[in-house]
Write an enzyme that holds these catalytic residues in place. Sequence first.
Site, PDB file in Angstrom:
ATOM      1  N   SER A 213     -21.837   4.466 -98.041  1.00  0.00           N
ATOM      2  CA  SER A 213     -20.824   4.166 -97.038  1.00  0.00           C
ATOM      3  C   SER A 213     -19.837   5.335 -96.910  1.00  0.00           C
ATOM      4  O   SER A 213     -20.264   6.451 -96.614  1.00  0.00           O
ATOM      5  CB  SER A 213     -20.123   2.849 -97.402  1.00  0.00           C
ATOM      6  OG  SER A 213     -19.350   2.373 -96.329  1.00  0.00           O
ATOM      7  N   ASP A 348     -26.133  -3.518 -89.097  1.00  0.00           N
ATOM      8  CA  ASP A 348     -24.904  -3.248 -89.852  1.00  0.00           C
ATOM      9  C   ASP A 348     -23.701  -3.580 -88.967  1.00  0.00           C
ATOM     10  O   ASP A 348     -23.479  -2.923 -87.947  1.00  0.00           O
ATOM     11  CB  ASP A 348     -24.865  -1.767 -90.263  1.00  0.00           C
ATOM     12  CG  ASP A 348     -23.698  -1.422 -91.175  1.00  0.00           C
ATOM     13  OD1 ASP A 348     -22.676  -2.145 -91.150  1.00  0.00           O
ATOM     14  OD2 ASP A 348     -23.808  -0.433 -91.916  1.00  0.00           O
ATOM     15  N   HIS A 379     -24.571  -4.183 -93.947  1.00  0.00           N
ATOM     16  CA  HIS A 379     -23.864  -3.031 -94.514  1.00  0.00           C
ATOM     17  C   HIS A 379     -23.972  -3.076 -96.024  1.00  0.00           C
ATOM     18  O   HIS A 379     -23.362  -3.917 -96.683  1.00  0.00           O
ATOM     19  CB  HIS A 379     -22.395  -3.038 -94.090  1.00  0.00           C
ATOM     20  CG  HIS A 379     -21.670  -1.781 -94.494  1.00  0.00           C
ATOM     21  ND1 HIS A 379     -21.794  -0.593 -93.789  1.00  0.00           N
ATOM     22  CD2 HIS A 379     -20.838  -1.518 -95.539  1.00  0.00           C
ATOM     23  CE1 HIS A 379     -21.056   0.335 -94.381  1.00  0.00           C
ATOM     24  NE2 HIS A 379     -20.479  -0.196 -95.448  1.00  0.00           N
TER      25      HIS A 379
END
Length: 430
Positions: A213, A348, A379
Site C-alpha cells: 500500500s 480495491d 485492498h
Amino acid sequence: MMMLEDSDMQTFGSELPAMFDGMKLAAVAAVLYVVMRCLNLTSPTAAPQVISQDTLLCRYLLKSCPMLSKQYIPPLLWGKSGHLQTALYGKMGRVNTPTPCGLRKFLPMQDGATATFDLFEALGKHSTGDDVTMVICPGIGNHSEKNYIRTFVDYSQRQGYRCAVLNHLGALPDMELTSPRMFTYGCTWEFGAMVAYIKRAFPQTQLVVVGFSLGGNIACKFLGENRSNQEQVLCCVSVCQGYSALRAQETFLQWDQCRRLYNFVLAGNMKKLILSHRGSLLNMTSSNIGDADLNKLCAATSLMQIDDNIMRKFHGYNSLREYYEKESCVHYIHNVSVPLLLVNSSDDPLVHRSLLAIPYRLAEKMPNVMFTLTEHGGHMGFFEGAVLFPQPLTWMDKVIVEYTDAICHWEKKQQACQGSGNSNLTSHQH
C-alpha cells in the site's frame, strides 16, 4: 356505490394467504438479490491479468510463477466482495497469525529522529544457497507487529529469506518521537537508513524490496530517487499502492465504492495516531506544528485536510499540491531498472480504477515491469479459501515469494552464464 356480495368476500378472503405468500417470496427474492449484489456472488473467478513486454525474463517469470497464470479463488461466500476482503484485512489482518521472533534496531537520523526496524533471520537456506534479505515497507501507520506483516515475514523466513521490516516513524505505540516529525506518504529517509544498515551489516546479501500500500509508494520512490539505491537489489514488489497521491486524493472525495467513507475512517485513524504524539510535536523547538494546526486536525474529516494541516508541514512543503507531487512515486518509478512487479486488485475500494492506467502504461513501455491485476482481493486482502473460512496464507503472500524465488534463480543462472563465458574467453586466449 357498489357493495361486495358474500360470495365475493369469501373469494377475496381465500386469496389473501396466497397474496401474502407471494409478497414473502418477493421480499426474500429482493433480499437475496441485494445479498448477491453486495457479495458479488455472480462474478466469475479468473486468472490475474498480466501486462508485460514479451522479453526473455517475462517469459521465464510466467513459466516459473504458475500463480500468475492460474485462477485466484477467493472464499466462495464473501471473498468476491472487495469491501469484505478489505474489512477483514483492516480488522484482523490475517487468521491464525504466527509470531516470528525478531530483533529491534534503532537508527539515529540527522534531524534527531529515531528510525526503527525489526530484523528477522531466515529459518533455513534459500533454494539458491544465496544470502537474500527482504526489506519490507508496510502500509499507512503500520509496523512489524501487524498481523499481515507477521504472516508474510514468517512465510518468507521459512523460504530462506532474512527479513527487515520498517516501523513507520510514530507508528509504534510504545515508541516516543525524538524529533517533531512523523512518517509521510513518500518520505524515504527511514527506509533508506534501514537499507543502508542491511548493506553494511550483510555486505554479501542481495536485496528484495517489498512495499505494501503506502509502503509500495515509498519503496518504488526510494529506488527511483537515486541509481545507487538499486545496488545489490534483485527486484521490487509493490502491492495495492495508488501511484499518484494527487490523483488518488481527488477520488477519495467520491462516494463511488464508498470511497468517501473509507476516507473518513482512515482520517480518524490518522488523527488518533498524530494526537498520541501531541506533546512531542508541540514541545520541540524545531517543530513546524502549532496549537492552531492541531485544533484544525481535530476538526478534520478527510486525509486531505490532515495532509494540508499537518503532514506537509513536517517537510516544509508550501502547498498540498506540492506535497502530493513531490512525494508520489509516479515521478520516480520510470528510473527503476531492476525487475519490478506491481500488483493491484480490480475491486480495491481504496484505489480507483483510473489510477491503474499508470502501472498499465509502465508495463507496456518498460521491459523490467510486470503489472498483475486480479479480479478480486480488495485492498490488501487476497484471502483464499473454500467456502467460508480463509486460509492463514493469502494469494498475495505466496505470489510475492514465488516471484522473488524465480528472480533469484534467474539471476543465479545469469551469473553462471557470465562466469562460463568469461572462462571460455580466457581459455581461448591461452
